[in-house]
Design an enzyme around this catalytic site. Structure first.
Site, PDB file in Angstrom:
ATOM      1  N   ARG A  35      59.046  66.819  30.967  1.00 26.34           N
ATOM      2  CA  ARG A  35      58.110  65.758  31.354  1.00 26.34           C
ATOM      3  C   ARG A  35      56.669  66.249  31.454  1.00 26.34           C
ATOM      4  O   ARG A  35      55.729  65.506  31.182  1.00 26.34           O
ATOM      5  CB  ARG A  35      58.519  65.165  32.705  1.00 26.34           C
ATOM      6  N   LYS A 109      74.372  70.968  38.031  1.00 26.73           N
ATOM      7  CA  LYS A 109      75.353  71.347  39.042  1.00 26.73           C
ATOM      8  C   LYS A 109      75.209  70.435  40.263  1.00 26.73           C
ATOM      9  O   LYS A 109      74.735  70.845  41.318  1.00 26.73           O
ATOM     10  CB  LYS A 109      75.174  72.815  39.417  1.00 26.73           C
ATOM     11  N   GLY A 139      78.684  78.728  35.259  1.00 30.00           N
ATOM     12  CA  GLY A 139      78.532  80.181  35.350  1.00 30.00           C
ATOM     13  C   GLY A 139      79.838  80.930  35.472  1.00 30.00           C
ATOM     14  O   GLY A 139      80.839  80.474  34.934  1.00 30.00           O
ATOM     15  N   LYS A 194      80.150  74.693  45.022  1.00 33.21           N
ATOM     16  CA  LYS A 194      79.701  76.051  45.372  1.00 33.21           C
ATOM     17  C   LYS A 194      78.290  76.035  45.940  1.00 33.21           C
ATOM     18  O   LYS A 194      77.915  76.915  46.730  1.00 33.21           O
ATOM     19  CB  LYS A 194      79.822  76.989  44.167  1.00 33.21           C
ATOM     20  N   ARG A 258      68.829  79.383  45.173  1.00 32.85           N
ATOM     21  CA  ARG A 258      67.946  78.489  45.926  1.00 32.85           C
ATOM     22  C   ARG A 258      68.710  77.759  47.032  1.00 32.85           C
ATOM     23  O   ARG A 258      68.131  77.398  48.047  1.00 32.85           O
ATOM     24  CB  ARG A 258      67.263  77.498  44.978  1.00 32.85           C
ATOM     25  N   ASN A 259      70.037  77.543  46.819  1.00 35.46           N
ATOM     26  CA  ASN A 259      70.827  76.886  47.853  1.00 35.46           C
ATOM     27  C   ASN A 259      71.015  77.796  49.059  1.00 35.46           C
ATOM     28  O   ASN A 259      70.925  77.348  50.203  1.00 35.46           O
ATOM     29  CB  ASN A 259      72.181  76.453  47.274  1.00 35.46           C
TER      30      ASN A 259
END
Length: 331
Positions: A35, A109, A139, A194, A258-259
């Site tokens: 974008r 994900k 993954g 996950k 990042r989670n």
């Protein structure tokens, strides 16, 4: 299906950049939709994505860069979607090109918030794409390590083994190994779940729990994942395979996750809003925690970790108290 299909990548983030890098090794040209017009202009002049994995340099003659999603999709036979699930519906509303004759692979994900479906189910139900033309790329693999050209593994799931093999071949390289699977639904749910467990691992770290507890948390996490996926989609699968357990471990423990980072901030006392603002990235597990909890109201699998994360993120309960209760439910 063509012998030498053309590919398009939809998305401008780190995972989309990593997939574009992998494809360029085996494809003479790919279409790449993003974008951000400034990012496109920067790529054209400097040959790298200014916002994600900026160390990856592209040969511009291999890229058809566009901010028109229809142009990218019209170019390709196989479309790989790699955008946050929260933004998928908004991007698909721009479509005027028919998807019914395309092969769609999801590298997303998460759950589509508007329909509470995993991405493959969303494409099947909303766009009438047959399941044999839908696949999943999962993954265990972090985009950052692809950029560093460290050995990484992918699982390519599709009901049509031939299509899975074609995608696996085009993503493979000296540092990328890809295997195929027929568990489209299970691998996609695993990729979603996950992220929730990675948030839990981050919260635990932020609260001061050590490695001993983390190991118990991940052990319980894979068993909880098995129960959840078995309720949603019964089929023979080995939950200890890399697509399930491996992906859970790398997301739960990696410094690139990042989670986990998001969960760590929550454990340290950040509000959800402040954690998201400081990260300036999407933690898919935040949206997944709500969708998985709501879905499980129907199935009734025993999911104390998902329940705990949902309580903290959506019910405003104090992380320290919730995890104190959680520790008594794990073994």
């Amino acid at each position: 299906m063509k012998d030498n299909p053309k590919f398009a990548v939809i998305g401008g983030g780190s995972w989309a950049t990593a997939i574009a890098k992998m494809l360029c090794v085996n494809q003479t040209k790919i279409a790449w939709y993003m974008r951000n017009e400034e990012a496109i202009a920067h790529l054209q002049s400097e040959h790298h994505n200014p916002n994600y994995l900026s160390s990856v340099e592209f040969k511009m003659e291999q890229l058809l860069l566009t901010n028109n999603i229809n142009e990218a999709i019209a170019f390709a036979d196989i479309i790989i979607f790699a955008i946050p699930s929260a933004f998928l519906s908004a991007e698909l509303q721009k479509l005027t090109t028919n998807l019914e004759d395309k092969i769609v692979f999801s590298a997303i994900k998460g759950i589509v918030p508007e329909t509470s479906l995993i991405v493959g189910e969303h494409f099947h139900n909303t766009y009438q794409i047959p399941y044999e033309n839908i696949g999943v790329i999962t993954g265990p693999c972090h985009a950052e390590e692809v950029a560093l050209e460290r050995l990484s593994y992918l699982t390519i799931a599709c009901g049509d083994a031939k299509k899975a093999k074609v995608v696996a071949l085009n993503l493979s390289g000296n540092y990328i190994k890809a295997k195929i699977s027929d568990d489209i639904i299970g691998t996609e749910y695993a990729a979603m779940l996950k992220n929730i467990y990675a948030i839990a691992a981050g919260i635990a770290h932020g609260l001061g729990y050590g490695d001993n507890f983390q190991s118990v948390l991940m052990s319980n996490g894979i068993r909880e994942m098995k129960k959840f996926i078995r309720e949603v989609h019964k089929m023979k699968r080995n939950i200890n395979d890399s697509a399930y357990l491996g992906d859970l471990l790398v997301t739960g423990y990696s410094i690139f996750s990042r989670n986990r980072m998001f969960g760590n901030m929550i454990g340290k006392g950040y509000t959800v809003k402040s954690a998201m603002m400081e990260m300036s990235m999407v933690a898919e597990g935040y949206y997944a925690a709500k969708s998985a909890w709501e879905l499980n109201q129907k199935y009734g699998a025993k999911t104390p970790i998902i329940d705990a994360v949902h309580e903290i993120l959506y019910e405003g309960k104090e992380a320290k108290k919730v995890f104190k209760k959680l520790t008594d439910k794990l073994d």
